[in-house]
Scaffold this motif. Sequence first.
Motif, PDB file in Angstrom:
ATOM      1  N   ILE A   1       0.843  -1.200   0.000  1.00  0.00           N
ATOM      2  CA  ILE A   1       0.000   0.000   0.000  1.00  0.00           C
ATOM      3  C   ILE A   1       0.875   1.246   0.000  1.00  0.00           C
ATOM      4  CG2 ILE A   1      -1.603   1.365   1.412  1.00  0.00           C
ATOM      5  CD1 ILE A   1      -2.904  -1.302   2.235  1.00  0.00           C
ATOM      6  N   SER A   2       1.885   1.236   0.855  1.00  0.00           N
ATOM      7  CA  SER A   2       2.777   2.391   0.935  1.00  0.00           C
ATOM      8  C   SER A   2       3.605   2.545  -0.328  1.00  0.00           C
ATOM      9  CB  SER A   2       3.672   2.271   2.169  1.00  0.00           C
ATOM     10  OG  SER A   2       2.881   2.302   3.342  1.00  0.00           O
ATOM     11  N   ASP A   3       3.976   1.415  -0.945  1.00  0.00           N
ATOM     12  CA  ASP A   3       4.682   1.491  -2.225  1.00  0.00           C
ATOM     13  C   ASP A   3       3.832   2.244  -3.251  1.00  0.00           C
ATOM     14  OD1 ASP A   3       6.673  -0.025  -1.070  1.00  0.00           O
ATOM     15  OD2 ASP A   3       6.114  -1.894  -2.072  1.00  0.00           O
ATOM     16  N   ALA A   4       2.529   1.948  -3.282  1.00  0.00           N
ATOM     17  CA  ALA A   4       1.645   2.579  -4.260  1.00  0.00           C
ATOM     18  C   ALA A   4       1.565   4.090  -4.055  1.00  0.00           C
ATOM     19  CB  ALA A   4       0.250   1.962  -4.177  1.00  0.00           C
ATOM     20  N   VAL A   5       1.592   4.525  -2.806  1.00  0.00           N
ATOM     21  CA  VAL A   5       1.514   5.962  -2.533  1.00  0.00           C
ATOM     22  C   VAL A   5       2.753   6.676  -3.059  1.00  0.00           C
ATOM     23  CG1 VAL A   5       1.274   7.736  -0.751  1.00  0.00           C
ATOM     24  CG2 VAL A   5       0.071   5.556  -0.487  1.00  0.00           C
ATOM     25  N   LEU A   6       3.920   6.030  -2.939  1.00  0.00           N
ATOM     26  CA  LEU A   6       5.167   6.663  -3.369  1.00  0.00           C
ATOM     27  C   LEU A   6       5.109   7.130  -4.821  1.00  0.00           C
ATOM     28  CD1 LEU A   6       7.863   4.338  -1.751  1.00  0.00           C
ATOM     29  CD2 LEU A   6       7.471   6.761  -1.214  1.00  0.00           C
ATOM     30  N   PHE A   7       4.405   6.396  -5.669  1.00  0.00           N
ATOM     31  CA  PHE A   7       4.326   6.751  -7.085  1.00  0.00           C
ATOM     32  C   PHE A   7       3.527   8.048  -7.322  1.00  0.00           C
ATOM     33  CE2 PHE A   7       5.481   2.297  -7.385  1.00  0.00           C
ATOM     34  CZ  PHE A   7       6.358   2.278  -8.467  1.00  0.00           C
ATOM     35  N   ASN A   8       2.898   8.552  -6.276  1.00  0.00           N
ATOM     36  CA  ASN A   8       2.023   9.716  -6.436  1.00  0.00           C
ATOM     37  C   ASN A   8       2.431  10.925  -5.602  1.00  0.00           C
ATOM     38  OD1 ASN A   8      -0.510   8.691  -8.087  1.00  0.00           O
ATOM     39  ND2 ASN A   8       0.041   7.038  -6.672  1.00  0.00           N
ATOM     40  N   ILE A   9       3.601  10.864  -4.957  1.00  0.00           N
ATOM     41  CA  ILE A   9       3.974  11.985  -4.085  1.00  0.00           C
ATOM     42  C   ILE A   9       4.449  13.182  -4.898  1.00  0.00           C
ATOM     43  CG2 ILE A   9       4.504  10.533  -2.093  1.00  0.00           C
ATOM     44  CD1 ILE A   9       7.491  10.895  -2.739  1.00  0.00           C
ATOM     45  N   ASN A  10       4.219  14.347  -4.333  1.00  0.00           N
ATOM     46  CA  ASN A  10       4.613  15.612  -4.948  1.00  0.00           C
ATOM     47  C   ASN A  10       6.013  16.035  -4.520  1.00  0.00           C
ATOM     48  OD1 ASN A  10       2.301  16.134  -6.442  1.00  0.00           O
ATOM     49  ND2 ASN A  10       1.252  17.139  -4.726  1.00  0.00           N
ATOM     50  N   ARG A  11       6.501  17.058  -5.153  1.00  0.00           N
ATOM     51  CA  ARG A  11       7.755  17.684  -4.742  1.00  0.00           C
ATOM     52  C   ARG A  11       7.592  18.222  -3.320  1.00  0.00           C
ATOM     53  NH1 ARG A  11      12.469  19.264  -6.832  1.00  0.00           N
ATOM     54  NH2 ARG A  11      13.383  21.291  -6.291  1.00  0.00           N
ATOM     55  N   PHE A  12       8.582  17.970  -2.502  1.00  0.00           N
ATOM     56  CA  PHE A  12       8.595  18.379  -1.094  1.00  0.00           C
ATOM     57  C   PHE A  12       7.511  17.670  -0.262  1.00  0.00           C
ATOM     58  CE2 PHE A  12      10.194  22.306  -3.288  1.00  0.00           C
ATOM     59  CZ  PHE A  12      11.538  22.098  -2.985  1.00  0.00           C
ATOM     60  N   ALA A  13       7.084  16.507  -0.709  1.00  0.00           N
ATOM     61  CA  ALA A  13       6.118  15.726   0.073  1.00  0.00           C
ATOM     62  C   ALA A  13       6.731  15.309   1.405  1.00  0.00           C
ATOM     63  CB  ALA A  13       5.676  14.493  -0.708  1.00  0.00           C
ATOM     64  N   ARG A  14       5.854  15.088   2.387  1.00  0.00           N
ATOM     65  CA  ARG A  14       6.285  14.622   3.712  1.00  0.00           C
ATOM     66  C   ARG A  14       5.618  13.275   3.975  1.00  0.00           C
ATOM     67  NH1 ARG A  14       4.359  19.226   2.064  1.00  0.00           N
ATOM     68  NH2 ARG A  14       2.985  19.681   3.837  1.00  0.00           N
ATOM     69  N   ILE A  15       6.445  12.269   4.248  1.00  0.00           N
ATOM     70  CA  ILE A  15       5.950  10.919   4.505  1.00  0.00           C
ATOM     71  C   ILE A  15       6.202  10.602   5.973  1.00  0.00           C
ATOM     72  CG2 ILE A  15       6.153   8.485   3.897  1.00  0.00           C
ATOM     73  CD1 ILE A  15       7.243   9.482   1.145  1.00  0.00           C
ATOM     74  N   ILE A  16       5.133  10.398   6.721  1.00  0.00           N
ATOM     75  CA  ILE A  16       5.190  10.207   8.169  1.00  0.00           C
ATOM     76  C   ILE A  16       5.054   8.714   8.454  1.00  0.00           C
ATOM     77  CG2 ILE A  16       4.139  10.847  10.378  1.00  0.00           C
ATOM     78  CD1 ILE A  16       2.735  13.166   8.636  1.00  0.00           C
ATOM     79  N   ILE A  17       6.087   8.103   9.010  1.00  0.00           N
ATOM     80  CA  ILE A  17       6.054   6.664   9.273  1.00  0.00           C
ATOM     81  C   ILE A  17       5.665   6.440  10.727  1.00  0.00           C
ATOM     82  CG2 ILE A  17       7.296   4.485   9.138  1.00  0.00           C
ATOM     83  CD1 ILE A  17       7.026   5.931   6.463  1.00  0.00           C
ATOM     84  N   CYS A  18       4.403   6.061  10.926  1.00  0.00           N
ATOM     85  CA  CYS A  18       3.872   5.831  12.267  1.00  0.00           C
ATOM     86  C   CYS A  18       3.890   4.348  12.632  1.00  0.00           C
ATOM     87  CB  CYS A  18       2.458   6.384  12.361  1.00  0.00           C
ATOM     88  SG  CYS A  18       1.673   6.170  13.973  1.00  0.00           S
ATOM     89  N   GLY A  19       3.630   3.492  11.647  1.00  0.00           N
ATOM     90  CA  GLY A  19       3.560   2.058  11.919  1.00  0.00           C
ATOM     91  C   GLY A  19       3.682   1.260  10.645  1.00  0.00           C
TER      92      GLY A  19
ATOM     93  N   GLN B   1      14.519   5.419  -2.215  1.00  0.00           N
ATOM     94  CA  GLN B   1      15.451   6.519  -2.458  1.00  0.00           C
ATOM     95  C   GLN B   1      15.160   7.319  -3.734  1.00  0.00           C
ATOM     96  OE1 GLN B   1      16.252   3.548  -1.349  1.00  0.00           O
ATOM     97  NE2 GLN B   1      17.886   3.618   0.195  1.00  0.00           N
ATOM     98  N   PRO B   2      14.884   6.654  -4.880  1.00  0.00           N
ATOM     99  CA  PRO B   2      14.607   7.455  -6.084  1.00  0.00           C
ATOM    100  C   PRO B   2      13.404   8.382  -5.929  1.00  0.00           C
ATOM    101  CG  PRO B   2      15.080   5.178  -6.668  1.00  0.00           C
ATOM    102  CD  PRO B   2      14.942   5.216  -5.181  1.00  0.00           C
ATOM    103  N   PHE B   3      12.372   7.914  -5.242  1.00  0.00           N
ATOM    104  CA  PHE B   3      11.184   8.749  -5.040  1.00  0.00           C
ATOM    105  C   PHE B   3      11.511   9.956  -4.167  1.00  0.00           C
ATOM    106  CE2 PHE B   3       9.595   4.465  -5.847  1.00  0.00           C
ATOM    107  CZ  PHE B   3       8.617   4.695  -6.803  1.00  0.00           C
ATOM    108  N   LEU B   4      12.300   9.730  -3.127  1.00  0.00           N
ATOM    109  CA  LEU B   4      12.638  10.817  -2.214  1.00  0.00           C
ATOM    110  C   LEU B   4      13.559  11.823  -2.890  1.00  0.00           C
ATOM    111  CD1 LEU B   4      13.278   8.846   1.121  1.00  0.00           C
ATOM    112  CD2 LEU B   4      11.148   9.844   0.286  1.00  0.00           C
ATOM    113  N   VAL B   5      14.543  11.319  -3.650  1.00  0.00           N
ATOM    114  CA  VAL B   5      15.507  12.223  -4.290  1.00  0.00           C
ATOM    115  C   VAL B   5      14.827  13.090  -5.352  1.00  0.00           C
ATOM    116  CG1 VAL B   5      17.535  12.318  -5.787  1.00  0.00           C
ATOM    117  CG2 VAL B   5      17.513  10.780  -3.826  1.00  0.00           C
ATOM    118  N   LYS B   6      14.087  12.455  -6.256  1.00  0.00           N
ATOM    119  CA  LYS B   6      13.540  13.242  -7.376  1.00  0.00           C
ATOM    120  C   LYS B   6      12.450  14.212  -6.930  1.00  0.00           C
ATOM    121  CE  LYS B   6      10.007  10.048  -9.168  1.00  0.00           C
ATOM    122  NZ  LYS B   6       9.626   9.200 -10.331  1.00  0.00           N
ATOM    123  N   ASN B   7      11.859  13.953  -5.746  1.00  0.00           N
ATOM    124  CA  ASN B   7      10.814  14.854  -5.241  1.00  0.00           C
ATOM    125  C   ASN B   7      11.287  15.720  -4.067  1.00  0.00           C
ATOM    126  OD1 ASN B   7       8.306  14.100  -6.811  1.00  0.00           O
ATOM    127  ND2 ASN B   7       8.903  12.077  -6.035  1.00  0.00           N
TER     128      ASN B   7
END
Length: 331
Positions: free
Chosen positions: A225-243, A260-266
């Motif tokens: 589920i979290s993998d799927a969200v990564l494909f849709n994040i915007n520039r400067f997105a914030r991903i909060i890992i709670c659990g 890493q590629p998702f975080l770097v390019k965004n």
Amino acid sequence: MKTILLNNRPQGKPTTSNFEFVTEDTELTIKDGEILLEAAYVSVDPYLRGRMSDAKSYVPPFQLNEPVQSGVIAKVTATKNDNFKEGDYVSGLLNWQTQQVSNGDGLNKVDGTKAPLSAFLGILGMTGLTAYLGLNEIGKPKAGETIVVSGAAGAVGSVVGQIAKILGLNVIGIAGTDEKIDMLKSKFGFDAGINYNTNKDINAEIKKLAPNGVDIYFDNVGGPISDAVLFNINRFARIIICGAISVYNETETPKSVSVQPFLVKNSALMQGFIVSNYADKFPGAIKQLSEWLAEEKLTYTETIVNGFENIPTAFIDLFEGKNKGKMIVKI
């Protein structure tokens, strides 16, 4: 006096055989500075699974043949401590026992006239604090942004979505049944929901519901589920890992996409947290949550199971998604 011990460490999903019930015909006594407590409500939470494994974490693992601990609301039935009187209710990290002795350290008084006692294990306790502080301290939400919340029908996720709506965000929740999706929208005010059990392409569904992308992701589940969200994040997105409840019971290291590629390019931020990181902010957070609750801007759902003997089963049911909102056992 009844106690629940950790009998052996789970391999994969926990079972009732991992726990042992002990009944003692004994009368507890207290010394100066101590109080006698009688359990009223017990919280069961996914993070307890991690403490059942003998592995390094942010808290020590439970010891075998020792009582399991979690958040408990208890009544003071006898006292030799000037800070507590008989009849007070307190909350804190306590043993899974019907009765126990405490010196009062780490306990907070709770007022059942201000809210139901069980709420102090949920929306006015660690659940609410986790949602409020994780979202605000890491997510830095701004009105008009889009947030996706996984585990959205659970205790933390349902509060995160409501706070995000109060702050003016577009809120998309991910949960496991159509009934839960309906609840997210009708009761908690989410703008949209995705049933991960019936939707075969979560990536595409997020893209459809959030055509302008995802600014904040509040992650309670991990995994595909979290993998799927990564494909849709915007520039400067914030991903909060709670659990990461989807992988807590895995016996092998799960495979996942490389973040890493998702975080770097965004230029995106991904940060894990535990609520105690922000302990100095607890008073202000509880004050705000209490005000929103009194103003009926926040609501909550509880799944309450009756009976001390059902604590292990209630805990195990978390991993099958049988709870709506906070799972609590009433003693």
